[in-house]
Design an enzyme around this catalytic site. Structure first.
Site, PDB file in Angstrom:
ATOM      1  N   ASP A  92      37.676  40.556  37.004  1.00  0.00           N
ATOM      2  CA  ASP A  92      38.341  41.850  36.864  1.00  0.00           C
ATOM      3  C   ASP A  92      38.985  41.975  35.485  1.00  0.00           C
ATOM      4  O   ASP A  92      38.869  43.009  34.815  1.00  0.00           O
ATOM      5  CB  ASP A  92      39.394  41.997  37.969  1.00  0.00           C
ATOM      6  CG  ASP A  92      40.222  43.257  37.818  1.00  0.00           C
ATOM      7  OD1 ASP A  92      39.685  44.351  38.036  1.00  0.00           O
ATOM      8  OD2 ASP A  92      41.416  43.145  37.463  1.00  0.00           O
TER       9      ASP A  92
ATOM     10  N   GLU B   5      32.578  41.595  40.382  1.00  0.00           N
ATOM     11  CA  GLU B   5      33.593  41.081  39.459  1.00  0.00           C
ATOM     12  C   GLU B   5      33.605  39.554  39.463  1.00  0.00           C
ATOM     13  O   GLU B   5      33.777  38.923  38.410  1.00  0.00           O
ATOM     14  CB  GLU B   5      34.969  41.625  39.843  1.00  0.00           C
ATOM     15  CG  GLU B   5      35.137  43.107  39.543  1.00  0.00           C
ATOM     16  CD  GLU B   5      36.477  43.652  39.987  1.00  0.00           C
ATOM     17  OE1 GLU B   5      36.937  44.641  39.398  1.00  0.00           O
ATOM     18  OE2 GLU B   5      37.072  43.095  40.935  1.00  0.00           O
TER      19      GLU B   5
ATOM     20  N   GLU C 140      36.904  36.523  41.225  1.00  0.00           N
ATOM     21  CA  GLU C 140      37.088  37.979  41.184  1.00  0.00           C
ATOM     22  C   GLU C 140      38.278  38.343  40.297  1.00  0.00           C
ATOM     23  O   GLU C 140      38.212  39.282  39.492  1.00  0.00           O
ATOM     24  CB  GLU C 140      37.309  38.509  42.598  1.00  0.00           C
ATOM     25  CG  GLU C 140      37.623  39.994  42.667  1.00  0.00           C
ATOM     26  CD  GLU C 140      38.452  40.350  43.888  1.00  0.00           C
ATOM     27  OE1 GLU C 140      39.155  41.372  43.830  1.00  0.00           O
ATOM     28  OE2 GLU C 140      38.407  39.604  44.882  1.00  0.00           O
TER      29      GLU C 140
ATOM     30  N   ASP D 126      34.063  43.589  44.588  1.00  0.00           N
ATOM     31  CA  ASP D 126      34.748  42.317  44.342  1.00  0.00           C
ATOM     32  C   ASP D 126      33.754  41.210  43.983  1.00  0.00           C
ATOM     33  O   ASP D 126      34.019  40.378  43.106  1.00  0.00           O
ATOM     34  CB  ASP D 126      35.549  41.903  45.578  1.00  0.00           C
ATOM     35  CG  ASP D 126      36.746  42.812  45.828  1.00  0.00           C
ATOM     36  OD1 ASP D 126      37.092  43.597  44.930  1.00  0.00           O
ATOM     37  OD2 ASP D 126      37.325  42.733  46.931  1.00  0.00           O
TER      38      ASP D 126
END
Length: 216
Positions: free
Chosen positions: A40, A112, A36, A109
């Site tokens: 991101d 990502e 994650e 999350d």
């Protein structure tokens, strides 16, 4: 997994990465938080690059607001639902019972994390094409001629998207009498080393100007 990969538009060579990306920390063993973290950063890079070229005459403050709108948790969770991600999540018993597969934060999350896994397996070009395809409609709906949100709302959404604390506002001083009063306020947020200071004919106006300074 085949159905999910078809929805994603990408077939993993090694599904181990996909399974890890779908594993919430509430489940036993390895989980998706490192992926994650990576995903991101990849998402922010790809979206920033696209906005930079899509709006060559737009300043960085407006570009930041556009980016915050695209990568905020609610937008990512909506895309995750569209892809049918929830039913594939690997959750611990407590999260399953509390409906964790529907929670915005977990869905965003995990999306990502999937981007992080794809980046590791296939590289930046592939994940760029995928993100562009997923969010093409949202990119096309952005209008550089309009301010989509007032500055305070835009700042709040941007900070939330970045995982930063919300801004705080304080009245610094009031000058003048009656209808000629002027208000000076400060806005404190992690984007600036020192608080932004602005004044206006009302506290609300001054706060909007201070928020705009933070976004500039």
């Amino acid at each position: 997994m085949e159905q999910l990969q078809a929805q994603l538009g990408y077939v993993f060579t090694d599904v181990t990465g996909l399974k890890l990306a779908l594993t919430h920390r509430s489940a036993a063993g390895l989980h998706n938080e490192r992926l994650e973290f990576l995903g991101d950063a990849v998402l922010e890079l790809v979206v920033t690059h696209r906005l930079y070229h899509q709006f060559p005459g737009v300043d960085e403050g407006r570009l930041s607001r556009f980016r915050a709108q695209l990568v905020r948790k609610e937008s990512l969770a909506s895309k995750a639902r569209e892809l049918g991600l929830g039913r594939h999540l690997i959750l611990g018993p407590g999260e399953r019972q509390s409906g964790g597969w529907e929670r915005d934060s977990i869905l965003a999350d995990s999306l990502e994390a999937i981007l992080g896994a794809i980046y590791l397996e296939a590289g930046l070009q592939t994940v760029t094409e995928l993100i562009t395809d997923w969010f093409e409609d949202q990119f096309n709906r952005l209008d550089a001629r309009r301010v989509i949100k007032d500055s305070k709302t835009a700042l709040q959404e941007f900070l939330q998207a970045e995982g930063m604390p919300l801004p705080t506002y304080a009245l610094l001083q009031t000058t003048g009498l009656g209808h000629q009063q002027r208000f000076t306020v400060t806005c404190t947020c992690q984007l600036l080393a020192t608080p932004a200071v602005a004044e206006g004919d009302s506290i609300k106006q001054a706060e909007q100007k201070a928020a705009e300074t933070c976004l500039a």
